[in-house]
Write a protein that holds these residues in place. Structure first.
Motif, PDB file in Angstrom:
ATOM      1  N   ARG A  76       0.837  -1.206   0.000  1.00 52.52           N
ATOM      2  CA  ARG A  76       0.000   0.000   0.000  1.00 52.52           C
ATOM      3  C   ARG A  76       0.871   1.256   0.000  1.00 52.52           C
ATOM      4  O   ARG A  76       0.524   2.259  -0.627  1.00 52.52           O
ATOM      5  N   GLU A  77       1.996   1.196   0.694  1.00 52.70           N
ATOM      6  CA  GLU A  77       2.899   2.334   0.753  1.00 52.70           C
ATOM      7  C   GLU A  77       3.402   2.726  -0.632  1.00 52.70           C
ATOM      8  O   GLU A  77       3.565   3.901  -0.946  1.00 52.70           O
ATOM      9  N   MET A  78       3.652   1.725  -1.490  1.00 52.15           N
ATOM     10  CA  MET A  78       4.169   2.006  -2.832  1.00 52.15           C
ATOM     11  C   MET A  78       3.062   2.055  -3.882  1.00 52.15           C
ATOM     12  O   MET A  78       3.344   2.173  -5.071  1.00 52.15           O
ATOM     13  N   GLN A  79       1.790   1.936  -3.440  1.00 51.59           N
ATOM     14  CA  GLN A  79       0.641   2.016  -4.333  1.00 51.59           C
ATOM     15  C   GLN A  79       0.783   1.050  -5.512  1.00 51.59           C
ATOM     16  O   GLN A  79       0.687   1.422  -6.679  1.00 51.59           O
ATOM     17  N   ALA A  80       0.999  -0.215  -5.163  1.00 49.13           N
ATOM     18  CA  ALA A  80       1.307  -1.233  -6.165  1.00 49.13           C
ATOM     19  C   ALA A  80       0.077  -1.901  -6.752  1.00 49.13           C
ATOM     20  O   ALA A  80       0.205  -2.853  -7.514  1.00 49.13           O
ATOM     21  N   GLY A  81      -1.105  -1.441  -6.434  1.00 49.75           N
ATOM     22  CA  GLY A  81      -2.306  -2.067  -6.968  1.00 49.75           C
ATOM     23  C   GLY A  81      -2.746  -3.235  -6.110  1.00 49.75           C
ATOM     24  O   GLY A  81      -2.122  -3.589  -5.111  1.00 49.75           O
ATOM     25  N   SER A  82      -3.865  -3.846  -6.500  1.00 43.83           N
ATOM     26  CA  SER A  82      -4.413  -4.964  -5.728  1.00 43.83           C
ATOM     27  C   SER A  82      -3.568  -6.214  -5.938  1.00 43.83           C
ATOM     28  O   SER A  82      -3.067  -6.469  -7.024  1.00 43.83           O
ATOM     29  N   SER A  83      -3.411  -6.993  -4.889  1.00 44.68           N
ATOM     30  CA  SER A  83      -2.635  -8.234  -4.945  1.00 44.68           C
ATOM     31  C   SER A  83      -3.340  -9.299  -4.130  1.00 44.68           C
ATOM     32  O   SER A  83      -4.168  -9.007  -3.266  1.00 44.68           O
ATOM     33  N   THR A  84      -2.986 -10.535  -4.410  1.00 44.46           N
ATOM     34  CA  THR A  84      -3.477 -11.675  -3.647  1.00 44.46           C
ATOM     35  C   THR A  84      -2.346 -12.219  -2.793  1.00 44.46           C
ATOM     36  O   THR A  84      -1.227 -12.414  -3.289  1.00 44.46           O
ATOM     37  N   PHE A  85      -2.635 -12.452  -1.524  1.00 43.46           N
ATOM     38  CA  PHE A  85      -1.667 -13.026  -0.607  1.00 43.46           C
ATOM     39  C   PHE A  85      -2.094 -14.455  -0.280  1.00 43.46           C
ATOM     40  O   PHE A  85      -3.190 -14.660   0.256  1.00 43.46           O
ATOM     41  N   VAL A  86      -1.259 -15.411  -0.609  1.00 42.86           N
ATOM     42  CA  VAL A  86      -1.476 -16.780  -0.154  1.00 42.86           C
ATOM     43  C   VAL A  86      -0.688 -16.937   1.141  1.00 42.86           C
ATOM     44  O   VAL A  86       0.538 -16.812   1.147  1.00 42.86           O
ATOM     45  N   LEU A  87      -1.399 -17.178   2.227  1.00 38.15           N
ATOM     46  CA  LEU A  87      -0.796 -17.149   3.559  1.00 38.15           C
ATOM     47  C   LEU A  87      -0.525 -18.575   4.043  1.00 38.15           C
ATOM     48  O   LEU A  87      -1.446 -19.363   4.244  1.00 38.15           O
ATOM     49  N   GLU A  88       0.755 -18.870   4.233  1.00 38.21           N
ATOM     50  CA  GLU A  88       1.157 -20.185   4.716  1.00 38.21           C
ATOM     51  C   GLU A  88       1.068 -20.213   6.243  1.00 38.21           C
ATOM     52  O   GLU A  88       1.671 -19.375   6.914  1.00 38.21           O
ATOM     53  N   PRO A  89       0.362 -21.176   6.816  1.00 39.14           N
ATOM     54  CA  PRO A  89       0.281 -21.255   8.272  1.00 39.14           C
ATOM     55  C   PRO A  89       1.574 -21.720   8.927  1.00 39.14           C
ATOM     56  O   PRO A  89       1.787 -21.511  10.120  1.00 39.14           O
ATOM     57  N   THR A  99       3.387 -24.334  -5.650  1.00 44.13           N
ATOM     58  CA  THR A  99       2.207 -25.120  -5.996  1.00 44.13           C
ATOM     59  C   THR A  99       0.931 -24.392  -5.587  1.00 44.13           C
ATOM     60  O   THR A  99      -0.046 -24.345  -6.346  1.00 44.13           O
ATOM     61  N   LEU A 100       0.917 -23.813  -4.407  1.00 43.98           N
ATOM     62  CA  LEU A 100      -0.251 -23.033  -3.991  1.00 43.98           C
ATOM     63  C   LEU A 100      -0.478 -21.850  -4.922  1.00 43.98           C
ATOM     64  O   LEU A 100      -1.623 -21.525  -5.264  1.00 43.98           O
ATOM     65  N   ALA A 229      -5.006 -29.089   0.814  1.00 42.77           N
ATOM     66  CA  ALA A 229      -4.971 -27.878   1.641  1.00 42.77           C
ATOM     67  C   ALA A 229      -5.665 -26.715   0.945  1.00 42.77           C
ATOM     68  O   ALA A 229      -6.387 -25.930   1.577  1.00 42.77           O
ATOM     69  N   PHE A 230      -5.456 -26.614  -0.370  1.00 42.38           N
ATOM     70  CA  PHE A 230      -6.032 -25.492  -1.113  1.00 42.38           C
ATOM     71  C   PHE A 230      -7.541 -25.662  -1.311  1.00 42.38           C
ATOM     72  O   PHE A 230      -8.284 -24.666  -1.313  1.00 42.38           O
ATOM     73  N   ALA A 231      -7.989 -26.876  -1.465  1.00 42.83           N
ATOM     74  CA  ALA A 231      -9.418 -27.114  -1.711  1.00 42.83           C
ATOM     75  C   ALA A 231     -10.271 -26.620  -0.548  1.00 42.83           C
ATOM     76  O   ALA A 231     -11.434 -26.230  -0.738  1.00 42.83           O
ATOM     77  N   ASP A 232      -9.710 -26.611   0.638  1.00 37.19           N
ATOM     78  CA  ASP A 232     -10.463 -26.200   1.828  1.00 37.19           C
ATOM     79  C   ASP A 232      -9.982 -24.834   2.330  1.00 37.19           C
ATOM     80  O   ASP A 232      -9.973 -24.581   3.533  1.00 37.19           O
ATOM     81  N   HIS A 233      -9.604 -23.955   1.404  1.00 33.80           N
ATOM     82  CA  HIS A 233      -9.079 -22.647   1.811  1.00 33.80           C
ATOM     83  C   HIS A 233     -10.218 -21.684   2.140  1.00 33.80           C
ATOM     84  O   HIS A 233     -11.362 -21.880   1.737  1.00 33.80           O
ATOM     85  N   THR A 234      -9.865 -20.645   2.879  1.00 31.58           N
ATOM     86  CA  THR A 234     -10.780 -19.535   3.121  1.00 31.58           C
ATOM     87  C   THR A 234     -10.186 -18.284   2.501  1.00 31.58           C
ATOM     88  O   THR A 234      -8.992 -18.234   2.176  1.00 31.58           O
ATOM     89  N   PRO A 247      -4.875 -21.436   3.041  1.00 26.91           N
ATOM     90  CA  PRO A 247      -5.068 -22.887   2.933  1.00 26.91           C
ATOM     91  C   PRO A 247      -5.451 -23.471   4.298  1.00 26.91           C
ATOM     92  O   PRO A 247      -5.162 -22.879   5.345  1.00 26.91           O
ATOM     93  N   ASN A 248      -6.085 -24.610   4.273  1.00 29.34           N
ATOM     94  CA  ASN A 248      -6.434 -25.285   5.515  1.00 29.34           C
ATOM     95  C   ASN A 248      -5.167 -25.642   6.294  1.00 29.34           C
ATOM     96  O   ASN A 248      -4.280 -26.332   5.777  1.00 29.34           O
ATOM     97  N   ALA A 249      -5.073 -25.164   7.520  1.00 29.84           N
ATOM     98  CA  ALA A 249      -3.831 -25.305   8.291  1.00 29.84           C
ATOM     99  C   ALA A 249      -3.506 -26.757   8.611  1.00 29.84           C
ATOM    100  O   ALA A 249      -2.346 -27.183   8.544  1.00 29.84           O
ATOM    101  N   GLN A 250      -4.518 -27.542   8.968  1.00 31.20           N
ATOM    102  CA  GLN A 250      -4.268 -28.937   9.323  1.00 31.20           C
ATOM    103  C   GLN A 250      -3.772 -29.724   8.119  1.00 31.20           C
ATOM    104  O   GLN A 250      -2.811 -30.512   8.214  1.00 31.20           O
TER     105      GLN A 250
END
Length: 375
Positions: A76-89, A99-100, A229-234, A247-250
């Motif tokens: 946001r500081e560099m105004q880089a546009g919208s992005s998607t974050f895949v968060l690894e637990p 792969t994710l 893990a990805f199939a059950d992501h939120t 991704p689903n943490a378990q």
């Protein structure tokens, strides 16, 4: 028009850059030169690859759950546009991360070229970088797996190497013969002298479908665990088009921990998956330790690289970073001195790889300095 998706691998803790780099504020988010962090520079470089033949999508960032707001705020500081974050637990190495990213990229039927890059590298010549990466994107669009290799300038024992066959034309595209482990010193000397080995930069370019097919052939266990893990992501939708994908943490914890190189790349030479290397001559550094930060920094006439409130007398070839107070040095040579509010590091630059040993001692004794800054 080639659709290309920057995939920024934003994990790791950078223990060799302690005390600036901490587990809660790791290397990739540090501003080591100029006005931007290493992570911000990576985003900027990848978005700049767009031209009349290549469309660059908004970046996909794979990072840890604990670093999501650091990465979000720096974007946001560099105004880089919208992005998607895949968060690894938890940390499961780069094969799971890529792969994710590929599963997220293909979730709605697209098949972009993934331009995968670590978030913590320095590039001195961004024009040369763009030229090589656009060539890599063009090759990958036709189905190839492309690795970026670095011409070695010393017998480095801390990097993996790529053995390649010299290009028969002026394209600079070389067939990969094999990947080799980090060598001992005598072997590194031979690699340097031979001229047909390059350092493995950790940057690679390939279509999402190619990665998933190669992983299905070579490591189906990793693919199936990632798919589960990805199939059950939120997913959390954020302001400005940003989103967090979790991704689903378990299920994620069951993914085998393996690098991209071990899982797939090393198995590609001689297989059904064409793999080539492009030599990147762009002032690359992995800035993995304080001696490397010194090498890429702006030096004074005596070879000193300084940051912050620093006074020197009769001193040469030092790296000195002052965060919160005056640091002065007299009659010293070849040192790294790094001051923060709660810790001071002094070491010979040539020994800066061993800083991780200090971090290990601190962690073993249960101290907080490896994890968080006082502020």
């Amino acid at each position: 028009m080639i659709q290309a998706l920057p995939v920024i691998l934003c994990g790791g803790s950078g223990t060799r850059l302690w005390p600036l780099s901490r587990a809660g504020f790791p290397k990739q988010f540090l501003v080591l030169s100029g006005q931007h962090s290493l992570f911000q520079h990576a985003v900027k470089r990848l978005h700049a690859l767009a031209d009349e033949h290549i469309h660059i999508d908004n970046a996909l960032i794979v990072t840890g759950e604990e670093h999501r707001f650091l990465a979000l705020e720096q974007l946001r500081e560099m105004q880089a546009g919208s992005s998607t974050f895949v968060l690894e637990p938890s940390a499961r190495n780069t094969a799971a991360a890529l792969t994710l990213a590929a599963l997220q990229a293909t979730a709605r039927g697209a098949d972009p070229v993934l331009v995968a890059s670590p978030s913590d590298q320095h590039i001195g010549d961004e024009t040369a970088y763009a030229r090589s990466m656009r060539l890599a994107i063009d090759q990958a669009a036709s189905g190839a797996i492309v690795i970026l290799g670095i011409t070695p300038d010393r017998p480095e024992t801390g990097y993996g190497y790529i053995q390649f066959e010299p290009s028969a034309d002026s394209s600079g595209i070389c067939a990969v013969s094999q990947f080799v482990e980090k060598p001992h010193d005598a072997l590194a000397q031979r690699y340097l002298a031979s001229g047909d080995y390059a350092w493995n930069s950790g940057m690679f370019v390939l279509k999402a479908s190619v990665w998933l097919k190669a992983l299905a052939q070579f490591r189906p266990d990793i693919l199936h665990a990632c798919e589960k893990a990805f199939a059950d992501h939120t997913q959390d939708e954020l302001h400005g088009g940003m989103r967090f994908v979790r991704p689903n943490a378990q299920a994620f914890a069951q993914i085998p921990s393996e690098s991209v190189d071990y899982a797939v790349m090393e198995k590609c030479p001689g297989s059904d998956f064409p793999i080539c290397m492009i030599n990147l001559q762009a002032g690359w550094s992995d800035v993995g330790a304080w001696d490397a930060v010194w090498q890429v920094g702006p030096a004074d006439a005596q070879g000193n690289v300084t940051h912050g409130d620093v006074l020197l007398d009769a001193s040469q070839d030092n790296f000195i970073h002052a965060s919160s107070r005056l640091v002065s040095a007299v009659g010293v040579k070849g040192l790294a001195i790094v001051e923060t509010a709660d810790a001071v590091l002094v070491c010979e630059k040539s020994s800066s790889q061993q800083v991780k040993n200090i971090v290990a001692q601190l962690q073993k004794s249960g101290r907080t300095e490896p994890n968080l800054h006082r502020k």
